[in-house]
Design a protein around this motif. Structure first.
Motif, PDB file in Angstrom:
ATOM      1  N   ASN A 194      36.750  35.792  32.878  1.00  0.00           N
ATOM      2  CA  ASN A 194      37.875  35.417  33.754  1.00  0.00           C
ATOM      3  C   ASN A 194      38.825  34.464  33.032  1.00  0.00           C
ATOM      4  OD1 ASN A 194      37.175  36.832  36.048  1.00  0.00           O
ATOM      5  ND2 ASN A 194      36.169  35.103  37.045  1.00  0.00           N
ATOM      6  N   ALA A 195      38.218  33.480  32.332  1.00  0.00           N
ATOM      7  CA  ALA A 195      39.030  32.491  31.626  1.00  0.00           C
ATOM      8  C   ALA A 195      39.887  33.195  30.567  1.00  0.00           C
ATOM      9  CB  ALA A 195      38.135  31.438  30.980  1.00  0.00           C
ATOM     10  N   ASP A 244      40.250  26.947  30.529  1.00  0.00           N
ATOM     11  CA  ASP A 244      41.255  27.817  29.918  1.00  0.00           C
ATOM     12  C   ASP A 244      42.647  27.216  30.097  1.00  0.00           C
ATOM     13  OD1 ASP A 244      42.740  28.977  32.305  1.00  0.00           O
ATOM     14  OD2 ASP A 244      40.708  29.611  32.818  1.00  0.00           O
ATOM     15  N   MET A 246      45.280  28.503  39.367  1.00  0.00           N
ATOM     16  CA  MET A 246      45.311  29.265  40.615  1.00  0.00           C
ATOM     17  C   MET A 246      46.159  28.568  41.660  1.00  0.00           C
ATOM     18  SD  MET A 246      41.337  30.114  41.067  1.00  0.00           S
ATOM     19  CE  MET A 246      40.285  30.273  39.640  1.00  0.00           C
ATOM     20  N   VAL A 296      45.247  31.463  46.318  1.00  0.00           N
ATOM     21  CA  VAL A 296      44.140  32.109  45.607  1.00  0.00           C
ATOM     22  C   VAL A 296      42.902  31.221  45.690  1.00  0.00           C
ATOM     23  CG1 VAL A 296      43.281  32.829  43.329  1.00  0.00           C
ATOM     24  CG2 VAL A 296      45.598  33.450  44.039  1.00  0.00           C
ATOM     25  N   ILE A 341      38.804  32.045  46.762  1.00  0.00           N
ATOM     26  CA  ILE A 341      37.864  32.213  45.655  1.00  0.00           C
ATOM     27  C   ILE A 341      36.424  32.270  46.163  1.00  0.00           C
ATOM     28  CG2 ILE A 341      36.797  30.842  43.804  1.00  0.00           C
ATOM     29  CD1 ILE A 341      39.156  32.571  42.970  1.00  0.00           C
ATOM     30  N   PHE A 370      37.555  39.729  46.670  1.00  0.00           N
ATOM     31  CA  PHE A 370      38.897  39.147  46.517  1.00  0.00           C
ATOM     32  C   PHE A 370      39.282  39.157  45.044  1.00  0.00           C
ATOM     33  CE2 PHE A 370      41.578  35.550  45.332  1.00  0.00           C
ATOM     34  CZ  PHE A 370      42.735  35.937  45.983  1.00  0.00           C
ATOM     35  N   THR A 393      36.988  43.581  40.248  1.00  0.00           N
ATOM     36  CA  THR A 393      36.267  44.012  41.450  1.00  0.00           C
ATOM     37  C   THR A 393      36.274  42.911  42.510  1.00  0.00           C
ATOM     38  OG1 THR A 393      34.193  43.122  40.601  1.00  0.00           O
ATOM     39  CG2 THR A 393      34.674  45.424  40.117  1.00  0.00           C
ATOM     40  N   GLY A 394      36.566  41.694  42.071  1.00  0.00           N
ATOM     41  CA  GLY A 394      36.509  40.589  43.020  1.00  0.00           C
ATOM     42  C   GLY A 394      35.091  40.211  43.398  1.00  0.00           C
ATOM     43  N   GLY A 431      32.931  38.958  40.760  1.00  0.00           N
ATOM     44  CA  GLY A 431      32.414  38.092  39.702  1.00  0.00           C
ATOM     45  C   GLY A 431      31.998  36.709  40.187  1.00  0.00           C
ATOM     46  N   ILE A 432      32.919  36.004  40.808  1.00  0.00           N
ATOM     47  CA  ILE A 432      32.637  34.632  41.218  1.00  0.00           C
ATOM     48  C   ILE A 432      31.648  34.619  42.378  1.00  0.00           C
ATOM     49  CG2 ILE A 432      33.640  32.511  42.170  1.00  0.00           C
ATOM     50  CD1 ILE A 432      36.131  33.098  40.521  1.00  0.00           C
TER      51      ILE A 432
HETATM   52  P1  ADP Z   1      37.693  39.631  39.346  1.00  0.00           P
HETATM   53  O1  ADP Z   1      37.657  38.944  38.014  1.00  0.00           O
HETATM   54  O2  ADP Z   1      37.025  40.955  39.324  1.00  0.00           O
HETATM   55  O3  ADP Z   1      39.043  39.661  39.984  1.00  0.00           O
HETATM   56  P2  ADP Z   1      36.347  37.278  40.275  1.00  0.00           P
HETATM   57  O4  ADP Z   1      35.554  37.009  41.521  1.00  0.00           O
HETATM   58  O5  ADP Z   1      35.660  36.983  38.999  1.00  0.00           O
HETATM   59  O6  ADP Z   1      36.767  38.773  40.354  1.00  0.00           O
HETATM   60  O7  ADP Z   1      37.703  36.466  40.358  1.00  0.00           O
HETATM   61  C1  ADP Z   1      38.497  36.538  41.539  1.00  0.00           C
HETATM   62  C2  ADP Z   1      39.922  36.100  41.271  1.00  0.00           C
HETATM   63  O8  ADP Z   1      39.938  34.726  40.930  1.00  0.00           O
HETATM   64  C3  ADP Z   1      40.599  36.778  40.099  1.00  0.00           C
HETATM   65  O9  ADP Z   1      41.138  38.024  40.466  1.00  0.00           O
HETATM   66  C4  ADP Z   1      41.674  35.759  39.725  1.00  0.00           C
HETATM   67  O10 ADP Z   1      42.783  35.867  40.590  1.00  0.00           O
HETATM   68  C5  ADP Z   1      41.013  34.444  40.055  1.00  0.00           C
HETATM   69  N1  ADP Z   1      40.484  33.776  38.855  1.00  0.00           N
HETATM   70  C6  ADP Z   1      39.197  33.732  38.451  1.00  0.00           C
HETATM   71  N2  ADP Z   1      39.048  33.009  37.325  1.00  0.00           N
HETATM   72  C7  ADP Z   1      40.294  32.569  37.004  1.00  0.00           C
HETATM   73  C8  ADP Z   1      40.828  31.740  35.938  1.00  0.00           C
HETATM   74  N3  ADP Z   1      40.042  31.255  34.971  1.00  0.00           N
HETATM   75  N4  ADP Z   1      42.166  31.493  35.959  1.00  0.00           N
HETATM   76  C9  ADP Z   1      42.968  31.987  36.920  1.00  0.00           C
HETATM   77  N5  ADP Z   1      42.530  32.752  37.944  1.00  0.00           N
HETATM   78  C10 ADP Z   1      41.215  33.049  37.988  1.00  0.00           C
END
Ligand code: ADP
Length: 244
Positions: A137-138, A165, A170, A174, A178, A183, A192-193, A195-196
């Motif tokens: 993500n970073a 990063d 955000m 957003v 999170i 999302f 896919t939304g 990851g986190i």
């Molecule tokens: P995905 O990466 O599949 O979109 P995640 O759950 O990992 O799903 O992340 C969700 C959302 O969070 C991302 O679509 C992005 O908008 C935001 N995001 C996550 N990590 C970062 C980051 N390091 N910097 C900016 N936005 C981020």
């Protein structure tokens, strides 16, 4: 503690459900994907409209996306089905994460390990996959040519991993969403939304925590705290203190 337990039971139930659903759906999905591919190959030989060809291509793209989502959901399956916990040192964890990252990204990854080989008890691979997702993500947010910095430190009780990063950060709209499953702000197919959401789930199951600090236009910092195994000297020192 009671609340914490109820919450972790809920997470566990959710994980089991997600893993079960992912497993059940993967077989029919694979069948549909094979058939869609055959149909596409046959259509290519037939005098049909471009629209129809585009439709079947779209079906295949979307099937790919479904498979990607299911793959991510079953990352969690190890947890749900009880992947065994093992002691892992911070350097083993780093190696595991590095092995899951694309080499092109490794060049831009700055790892500062100041944890003096702290040990954590974790589902090793699942945790590494989750942390890799946060690092990915970073990178996704990072402008060309900037690095992602991963710092490892130890505190009394924790191994703390900070992922930083220089991306756009955000915006509040957003940030508040999170960790919500599905999302994403990424292009269909790219994100896919999950990851986190999944990383938080995995980390909280081993009593860790995940926190995100981000302002629009000021990069993002993700702080993961993992419970550190006490070393023999520490246990002895604690015992001596109690004995006084
Ligand atoms: P995905 O990466 O599949 O979109 P995640 O759950 O990992 O799903 O992340 C969700 C959302 O969070 C991302 O679509 C992005 O908008 C935001 N995001 C996550 N990590 C970062 C980051 N390091 N910097 C900016 N936005 C981020």
């Amino acid at each position: 503690a009671e609340l914490q337990r109820a919450r972790s039971e809920k997470l566990e139930a959710l994980g089991t459900l997600a893993a079960g659903a992912a497993h059940e759906l993967s077989t029919p999905l694979a069948t549909i994907a094979v058939v869609a591919k055959e149909v596409q190959l046959e259509l290519a030989e037939m005098p049909v409209s471009d629209d129809l060809k585009a439709d079947i291509a779209l079906i295949r793209t979307e099937l790919d996306r479904c498979r990607h989502i299911l793959d991510q959901m079953s990352t969690n399956a190890g947890q749900a089905t009880g992947e065994t916990l093992a002691d892992v040192t911070s350097s083993q964890l780093i190696e595991e994460i590095r092995s899951l990252l694309d080499v092109r990204l490794l060049n831009r990854l700055r790892i500062r390990d100041r944890s003096d080989n702290a040990v954590i008890r974790s589902p090793r691979l699942v945790l590494a996959q989750s942390l890799r997702g946060l690092i990915k993500n970073a990178f996704d947010a990072s402008p060309e040519g900037t690095d992602v910095v991963v710092l490892l430190e130890r505190t009394d009780q924790h191994l703390v991993m900070t992922i930083r990063d220089e991306g756009p950060g955000m915006p509040t709209e957003v940030l508040v969403r999170i960790g919500e499953p599905f999302f994403t702000t990424k292009e269909p197919g790219a994100g896919t939304g999950l990851g986190i959401f999944l990383a938080k789930n995995v980390i909280e199951r081993i009593d860790g925590s995940l926190r995100i600090e981000s302002n629009a236009n000021d990069g993002t910092t993700v702080v993961v705290r993992l419970v550190r195994q006490q070393e023999p000297e520490e246990i002895a020192a604690a015992g001596a203190l109690r004995g006084k």
